[in-house]
Design a protein around this motif. Sequence first.
Motif, PDB file in Angstrom:
ATOM      1  N   GLY A   1       8.946  10.888 -24.863  1.00  0.00           N
ATOM      2  CA  GLY A   1       8.189  11.018 -23.953  1.00  0.00           C
ATOM      3  C   GLY A   1       8.914  11.357 -22.983  1.00  0.00           C
ATOM      4  O   GLY A   1      10.186  12.021 -23.177  1.00  0.00           O
ATOM      5  N   GLU A   2       8.472  11.473 -21.324  1.00  0.00           N
ATOM      6  CA  GLU A   2       9.881  11.614 -20.126  1.00  0.00           C
ATOM      7  C   GLU A   2      10.364  10.658 -19.482  1.00  0.00           C
ATOM      8  O   GLU A   2       9.671   9.432 -20.114  1.00  0.00           O
ATOM      9  N   ILE A   3      11.814  10.563 -19.352  1.00  0.00           N
ATOM     10  CA  ILE A   3      11.379   9.863 -18.539  1.00  0.00           C
ATOM     11  C   ILE A   3      10.874   9.476 -16.967  1.00  0.00           C
ATOM     12  O   ILE A   3      10.545  10.291 -16.457  1.00  0.00           O
ATOM     13  N   SER A   4      10.617   8.077 -16.674  1.00  0.00           N
ATOM     14  CA  SER A   4       9.591   8.055 -15.382  1.00  0.00           C
ATOM     15  C   SER A   4      10.609   7.812 -14.298  1.00  0.00           C
ATOM     16  O   SER A   4      12.173   7.113 -13.924  1.00  0.00           O
ATOM     17  N   SER A   5      10.660   7.952 -13.269  1.00  0.00           N
ATOM     18  CA  SER A   5      10.641   7.899 -11.885  1.00  0.00           C
ATOM     19  C   SER A   5      11.125   6.890 -11.551  1.00  0.00           C
ATOM     20  O   SER A   5      12.011   6.516 -10.536  1.00  0.00           O
ATOM     21  N   SER A   6      10.363   5.820 -11.756  1.00  0.00           N
ATOM     22  CA  SER A   6      10.798   4.101 -11.874  1.00  0.00           C
ATOM     23  C   SER A   6      12.268   4.478 -11.696  1.00  0.00           C
ATOM     24  O   SER A   6      12.345   2.859 -11.197  1.00  0.00           O
ATOM     25  N   PHE A   7      12.818   5.071 -12.917  1.00  0.00           N
ATOM     26  CA  PHE A   7      14.194   4.999 -12.850  1.00  0.00           C
ATOM     27  C   PHE A   7      15.242   4.456 -11.604  1.00  0.00           C
ATOM     28  O   PHE A   7      15.946   4.018 -11.000  1.00  0.00           O
ATOM     29  N   CYS A   8      14.171   5.460 -10.334  1.00  0.00           N
ATOM     30  CA  CYS A   8      14.790   5.983  -9.591  1.00  0.00           C
ATOM     31  C   CYS A   8      14.840   5.144  -7.945  1.00  0.00           C
ATOM     32  O   CYS A   8      15.173   4.626  -7.116  1.00  0.00           O
ATOM     33  N   ASN A   9      14.142   3.878  -8.984  1.00  0.00           N
ATOM     34  CA  ASN A   9      13.662   2.735  -7.501  1.00  0.00           C
ATOM     35  C   ASN A   9      15.200   1.332  -8.328  1.00  0.00           C
ATOM     36  O   ASN A   9      15.175   0.429  -6.963  1.00  0.00           O
ATOM     37  N   LEU A  10      15.430   1.692  -9.233  1.00  0.00           N
ATOM     38  CA  LEU A  10      16.877   1.046  -9.146  1.00  0.00           C
ATOM     39  C   LEU A  10      17.861   0.757  -8.647  1.00  0.00           C
ATOM     40  O   LEU A  10      18.533   1.743  -9.034  1.00  0.00           O
ATOM     41  N   ASN A  11      18.062  -0.154  -7.159  1.00  0.00           N
ATOM     42  CA  ASN A  11      18.826   0.609  -6.528  1.00  0.00           C
ATOM     43  C   ASN A  11      20.622   0.236  -7.434  1.00  0.00           C
ATOM     44  O   ASN A  11      21.167   1.044  -6.882  1.00  0.00           O
ATOM     45  N   ASP A  12      20.454  -1.055  -8.069  1.00  0.00           N
ATOM     46  CA  ASP A  12      21.536  -1.274  -8.130  1.00  0.00           C
ATOM     47  C   ASP A  12      22.017  -0.868  -9.947  1.00  0.00           C
ATOM     48  O   ASP A  12      22.754  -1.300 -10.686  1.00  0.00           O
ATOM     49  N   LEU A  13      21.349  -0.004 -10.341  1.00  0.00           N
ATOM     50  CA  LEU A  13      21.414   0.679 -11.954  1.00  0.00           C
ATOM     51  C   LEU A  13      22.995   1.335 -11.597  1.00  0.00           C
ATOM     52  O   LEU A  13      23.737   1.897 -11.216  1.00  0.00           O
ATOM     53  N   HIS A  14      24.002   0.284 -12.651  1.00  0.00           N
ATOM     54  CA  HIS A  14      25.019   1.036 -12.782  1.00  0.00           C
ATOM     55  C   HIS A  14      25.037   2.390 -14.011  1.00  0.00           C
ATOM     56  O   HIS A  14      25.895   3.218 -13.794  1.00  0.00           O
ATOM     57  N   THR A  15      24.652   1.836 -15.066  1.00  0.00           N
ATOM     58  CA  THR A  15      24.482   3.022 -16.233  1.00  0.00           C
ATOM     59  C   THR A  15      22.754   3.425 -16.737  1.00  0.00           C
ATOM     60  O   THR A  15      22.384   2.607 -16.999  1.00  0.00           O
ATOM     61  N   LEU A  16      22.607   4.231 -16.801  1.00  0.00           N
ATOM     62  CA  LEU A  16      21.930   4.650 -17.648  1.00  0.00           C
ATOM     63  C   LEU A  16      21.551   5.766 -18.984  1.00  0.00           C
ATOM     64  O   LEU A  16      22.496   6.403 -18.684  1.00  0.00           O
ATOM     65  N   ASP A  17      21.785   5.292 -20.142  1.00  0.00           N
ATOM     66  CA  ASP A  17      22.426   5.950 -21.349  1.00  0.00           C
ATOM     67  C   ASP A  17      20.424   6.059 -22.136  1.00  0.00           C
ATOM     68  O   ASP A  17      20.287   4.726 -22.870  1.00  0.00           O
ATOM     69  N   LEU A  18      20.267   6.808 -22.775  1.00  0.00           N
ATOM     70  CA  LEU A  18      19.074   7.546 -23.169  1.00  0.00           C
ATOM     71  C   LEU A  18      19.585   8.350 -24.531  1.00  0.00           C
ATOM     72  O   LEU A  18      18.632   8.273 -24.552  1.00  0.00           O
ATOM     73  N   SER A  19      20.786   8.573 -24.797  1.00  0.00           N
ATOM     74  CA  SER A  19      21.742   8.965 -25.282  1.00  0.00           C
ATOM     75  C   SER A  19      20.536   9.599 -27.010  1.00  0.00           C
ATOM     76  O   SER A  19      20.409   8.028 -27.272  1.00  0.00           O
ATOM     77  N   ASN A  20      21.089  10.300 -27.845  1.00  0.00           N
ATOM     78  CA  ASN A  20      20.171   9.876 -29.136  1.00  0.00           C
ATOM     79  C   ASN A  20      19.248   9.883 -29.197  1.00  0.00           C
ATOM     80  O   ASN A  20      18.733   8.667 -29.904  1.00  0.00           O
ATOM     81  N   ASN A  21      17.802  10.072 -28.438  1.00  0.00           N
ATOM     82  CA  ASN A  21      16.423   9.587 -28.398  1.00  0.00           C
ATOM     83  C   ASN A  21      15.871  10.995 -29.227  1.00  0.00           C
ATOM     84  O   ASN A  21      16.316  12.183 -29.450  1.00  0.00           O
ATOM     85  N   ASN A  22      14.281  11.243 -28.637  1.00  0.00           N
ATOM     86  CA  ASN A  22      13.663  12.285 -28.599  1.00  0.00           C
ATOM     87  C   ASN A  22      12.860  12.781 -27.543  1.00  0.00           C
ATOM     88  O   ASN A  22      11.723  12.949 -27.339  1.00  0.00           O
TER      89      ASN A  22
END
Length: 308
Positions: free
Chosen positions: A11-32
């Motif tokens: 599926g797709e990345i949700s734009s709701s990730f953009c609401n996580l103001n304190d997000l330091h690490t986003l690792d979605l590697s090696n998926n489909n």
Amino acid sequence: VYDVANNCYSGEISSSFCNLNDLHTLDLSNNNLSGKLPQCLGDSSNLGLLSLQHNSFHGGLPSLCSTVNSSLESVDLSYNQLGGKLPRSIANCTQLKFLNIANNHISDIFPSWLGALPVLWAFILRSNRFHGLIGNPATTHEFPKLCIIDLSHNDFSGMLPSIYFENWNSMKFVDKSKHTYVETSSSIHSNGFLTFFINVFPLIIFGKGVELKYEKTPNLLKLIDLSGNRFEGEIPAGAIGNQRGLVLLNLSNNALTGQIPSSLGNLNVLESLDLSHNQLSERIPSNLAQLNFLEYLDVSHNLLWGPI
């Protein structure tokens, strides 16, 4: 920290990730995962590590470091289907050490404007649609910390960028840092607790005739790979011979002429040298025999003659 690497998410990345103001690490590697990347991914000033490699994302890259004082240190978007041009906002990523967009469909000229980034250490554009001349740097301080550059399998043309070679001062010595691997450290305050993170950088390169996979990139690894382009003219003897920290040098599959510079004998920690599939002539310099660490040498498909 949000890390779901090495799974079967789709599926797709949700734009709701953009609401996580304190997000330091986003690792979605090696998926489909697929679809387009949310443009707002580059808006967070706290995001330090963005790893989306080995998925099926398409469309353009988000405008990274679109906010002032960005904390972004590592961006890996390799092995996707991303297109368009490199966002010029990346020039604002003053903390960026690692940029990998290999194996995509990016079509652009050489991004010389990234030379102003003060700590950029690895810069990998392999297997895209970059094209044109590289030209000369705007100043003598371009890419001051660069140790890994891979521009292979694009459509660059013209002469090898000798003045850039001369400016890459971090490749001119063997790094004696106490750290075995290239890494960055950071801390996060949450609910009264202080958590420390060590970020390392995985890397895939081609050297010694094979694909080399590093789960952590060694601090001593310094390489120049300009293979699979349309570079012509001679190998700049002085500029290359000064890169005494080089471990891998690959200039194969171009249209280079002239002789193999004897100054390559100065690269005393070189482990892999590939000059194959060019139009190099004359003799192989005898002083290459003094390279005690050299374990892979390929000069096939040239116009060389004389004793080996």
